[in-house]
Design a protein around this motif. Structure first.
Motif, PDB file in Angstrom:
ATOM      1  N   UNK A 117      12.162  -8.945  -0.217  1.00 21.83           N
ATOM      2  CA  UNK A 117      11.181  -8.915  -1.304  1.00 21.83           C
ATOM      3  C   UNK A 117       9.829  -9.435  -0.827  1.00 21.83           C
ATOM      4  N   UNK A 118       9.864 -10.546  -0.079  1.00 22.02           N
ATOM      5  CA  UNK A 118       8.613 -11.127   0.409  1.00 22.02           C
ATOM      6  C   UNK A 118       7.944 -10.189   1.416  1.00 22.02           C
ATOM      7  N   UNK A 119       8.756  -9.664   2.307  1.00 24.76           N
ATOM      8  CA  UNK A 119       8.229  -8.818   3.374  1.00 24.76           C
ATOM      9  C   UNK A 119       7.568  -7.558   2.826  1.00 24.76           C
ATOM     10  N   UNK A 120       8.197  -6.943   1.859  1.00 28.11           N
ATOM     11  CA  UNK A 120       7.723  -5.649   1.373  1.00 28.11           C
ATOM     12  C   UNK A 120       6.920  -5.772   0.083  1.00 28.11           C
ATOM     13  N   UNK A 121       6.446  -6.986  -0.192  1.00 23.27           N
ATOM     14  CA  UNK A 121       5.696  -7.214  -1.437  1.00 23.27           C
ATOM     15  C   UNK A 121       4.471  -6.308  -1.520  1.00 23.27           C
ATOM     16  N   UNK A 122       3.906  -5.966  -0.349  1.00 25.51           N
ATOM     17  CA  UNK A 122       2.698  -5.144  -0.353  1.00 25.51           C
ATOM     18  C   UNK A 122       2.967  -3.653  -0.435  1.00 25.51           C
ATOM     19  N   UNK A 123       4.233  -3.250  -0.442  1.00 27.98           N
ATOM     20  CA  UNK A 123       4.567  -1.823  -0.498  1.00 27.98           C
ATOM     21  C   UNK A 123       4.912  -1.408  -1.930  1.00 27.98           C
ATOM     22  N   UNK A 124       4.587  -0.162  -2.262  1.00 28.33           N
ATOM     23  CA  UNK A 124       5.045   0.315  -3.568  1.00 28.33           C
ATOM     24  C   UNK A 124       6.510   0.728  -3.467  1.00 28.33           C
ATOM     25  N   UNK A 125       7.118   0.964  -4.618  1.00 27.99           N
ATOM     26  CA  UNK A 125       8.565   1.213  -4.650  1.00 27.99           C
ATOM     27  C   UNK A 125       8.951   2.416  -3.782  1.00 27.99           C
ATOM     28  N   UNK A 126       8.114   3.432  -3.785  1.00 31.00           N
ATOM     29  CA  UNK A 126       8.332   4.640  -2.993  1.00 31.00           C
ATOM     30  C   UNK A 126       8.464   4.314  -1.511  1.00 31.00           C
ATOM     31  N   UNK A 127       7.447   3.590  -0.977  1.00 35.25           N
ATOM     32  CA  UNK A 127       7.449   3.239   0.446  1.00 35.25           C
ATOM     33  C   UNK A 127       8.628   2.332   0.795  1.00 35.25           C
ATOM     34  N   UNK A 128       8.911   1.424  -0.117  1.00 36.39           N
ATOM     35  CA  UNK A 128      10.004   0.496   0.129  1.00 36.39           C
ATOM     36  C   UNK A 128      11.316   1.260   0.297  1.00 36.39           C
TER      37      UNK A 128
ATOM     38  N   UNK B 135       6.017   0.989   8.261  1.00 39.10           N
ATOM     39  CA  UNK B 135       5.966  -0.036   9.312  1.00 39.10           C
ATOM     40  C   UNK B 135       4.520  -0.433   9.601  1.00 39.10           C
ATOM     41  N   UNK B 136       3.629   0.530   9.565  1.00 46.88           N
ATOM     42  CA  UNK B 136       2.215   0.246   9.792  1.00 46.88           C
ATOM     43  C   UNK B 136       1.660  -0.701   8.743  1.00 46.88           C
ATOM     44  N   UNK B 137       2.064  -0.488   7.508  1.00 53.68           N
ATOM     45  CA  UNK B 137       1.643  -1.389   6.434  1.00 53.68           C
ATOM     46  C   UNK B 137       2.145  -2.799   6.685  1.00 53.68           C
ATOM     47  N   UNK B 138       3.425  -2.911   7.034  1.00 53.12           N
ATOM     48  CA  UNK B 138       4.005  -4.231   7.290  1.00 53.12           C
ATOM     49  C   UNK B 138       3.350  -4.879   8.506  1.00 53.12           C
ATOM     50  N   UNK B 139       3.086  -4.075   9.529  1.00 55.79           N
ATOM     51  CA  UNK B 139       2.454  -4.604  10.740  1.00 55.79           C
ATOM     52  C   UNK B 139       1.089  -5.197  10.402  1.00 55.79           C
ATOM     53  N   UNK B 140       0.309  -4.450   9.625  1.00 53.58           N
ATOM     54  CA  UNK B 140      -1.025  -4.920   9.249  1.00 53.58           C
ATOM     55  C   UNK B 140      -0.927  -6.207   8.431  1.00 53.58           C
ATOM     56  N   UNK B 141       0.035  -6.231   7.509  1.00 57.59           N
ATOM     57  CA  UNK B 141       0.190  -7.395   6.635  1.00 57.59           C
ATOM     58  C   UNK B 141       0.630  -8.629   7.418  1.00 57.59           C
ATOM     59  N   UNK B 142       1.169  -8.399   8.617  1.00 62.54           N
ATOM     60  CA  UNK B 142       1.660  -9.528   9.400  1.00 62.54           C
ATOM     61  C   UNK B 142       0.820  -9.806  10.641  1.00 62.54           C
ATOM     62  N   UNK B 143      -0.409  -9.303  10.630  1.00 64.24           N
ATOM     63  CA  UNK B 143      -1.353  -9.664  11.673  1.00 64.24           C
ATOM     64  C   UNK B 143      -1.110  -9.026  13.019  1.00 64.24           C
ATOM     65  N   UNK B 144      -0.348  -7.942  13.073  1.00 65.34           N
ATOM     66  CA  UNK B 144      -0.150  -7.269  14.349  1.00 65.34           C
ATOM     67  C   UNK B 144      -1.336  -6.366  14.641  1.00 65.34           C
ATOM     68  N   UNK B 145      -1.578  -6.098  15.936  1.00 67.50           N
ATOM     69  CA  UNK B 145      -2.696  -5.202  16.282  1.00 67.50           C
ATOM     70  C   UNK B 145      -2.441  -3.787  15.762  1.00 67.50           C
ATOM     71  N   UNK B 146      -3.519  -3.067  15.519  1.00 66.28           N
ATOM     72  CA  UNK B 146      -3.390  -1.700  14.978  1.00 66.28           C
ATOM     73  C   UNK B 146      -3.236  -0.681  16.101  1.00 66.28           C
TER      74      UNK B 146
END
Lengths: 146, 146
Positions: A117-128, B135-146
């Motif tokens: 939940x914490x990790x994917x908080x920034x994703x919408x339900x579709x992407x999740x 994965x790109x969204x999660x990477x960005x949210x976690x400070x990984x290089x683009x």
DNA sequence: TATTGTTATACTCTATAACTATA
DNA sequence: TATAGTTATAGAGTATAACAATA
């Protein structure tokens, strides 16, 4: 279509880096339960495949038999499993999950759900959903438990 | 919707396990180039952020300064970077990527692309794109290089 | 003699602490 | 005295090798 994708944009790089981050978080939280990652691996294997010998468990997890001794020792000390000597072949120790072991595994599952939940908080339900679907396919293709 | 997802079905578990598998494969292949994972991290950082001091590089990668010595030593021996003493502050070493370093990084990117193809061979184009997008969204949210 | 589990040992990765040289 | 880089040392994780009990 034949360009070189920058390394940080590859699935390999992202999966590796994110896996490392997520594992570090998970490791920290299960530490509060007295568990290490390999312990959770063994709990999962015993839950799915029932009682097995130490050697079978080691092979199933892809680790050295000597490491299985350490992991089983720790889980036994926590009351999460018992070692039962095979009466038909007294060299073998069957590793049997206890109620306590099942409860610990359930707490690990809850912890993982919270991290999800914490990790994917920034994703919408579709992407999740798409993410977990694709990861599930890869997991199956690579022999991970379902 | 409030059920306990089995641990192996969580994103956390799958990301951790798949990350570990993929990293092992990547590590094996870049070994043929004389590189280790942290080396690739430094090459990437230098490529993206230009010349930086060793301390800045260590902070950027989240590793101890002492480890940066080892990594920079290896890359310098490979001719992938040069250490340039800062004339204004002779304590500082600027790490400068060489052409050879750029070439090595490009080979790593190609290797990662090959692994991507092998890894996701069982996915259709839709799932593949959705996976890398998430994965790109999660990477960005976690400070990984683009 | 071969196999299961165990113990002894070693190797890799990485961090912390001590040290050197500059500032 | 403080900082950048280096070297010395230590700890975690895991493997390989040697060993004991059993087959």
């Amino acid at each position: 279509m034949n360009d070189v994708t920058p390394l940080p944009a590859t699935t390999t790089f992202r999966l590796g880096a994110l896996g490392s981050i997520v594992t570090a978080r998970f490791t920290e939280r299960i530490g509060a339960l007295g568990l290490k990652p390999k312990d959770v691996g063994l709990l999962t294997l015993l839950h799915d495949d029932g009682p097995v010998s130490q050697l079978e468990a080691a092979r199933g997890m892809g680790v050295a038999p000597s490491l299985m001794v350490t992991v089983a020792d720790r889980l036994e000390a926590l009351g999460a499993l018992r070692r039962l000597r095979d009466p038909g072949d007294r060299r073998r120790q069957h590793l049997v999950l206890t109620e306590q072991g099942r409860a610990l595994l359930a707490r690990c599952a809850t912890t993982a759900q919270e991290l999800d939940a914490e990790l994917t908080a920034g994703l919408d339900e579709r992407d999740r959903a798409a993410l977990n679907h694709a990861l599930g396919r890869l997991a199956a293709a690579n022999g991970l438990p379902h």
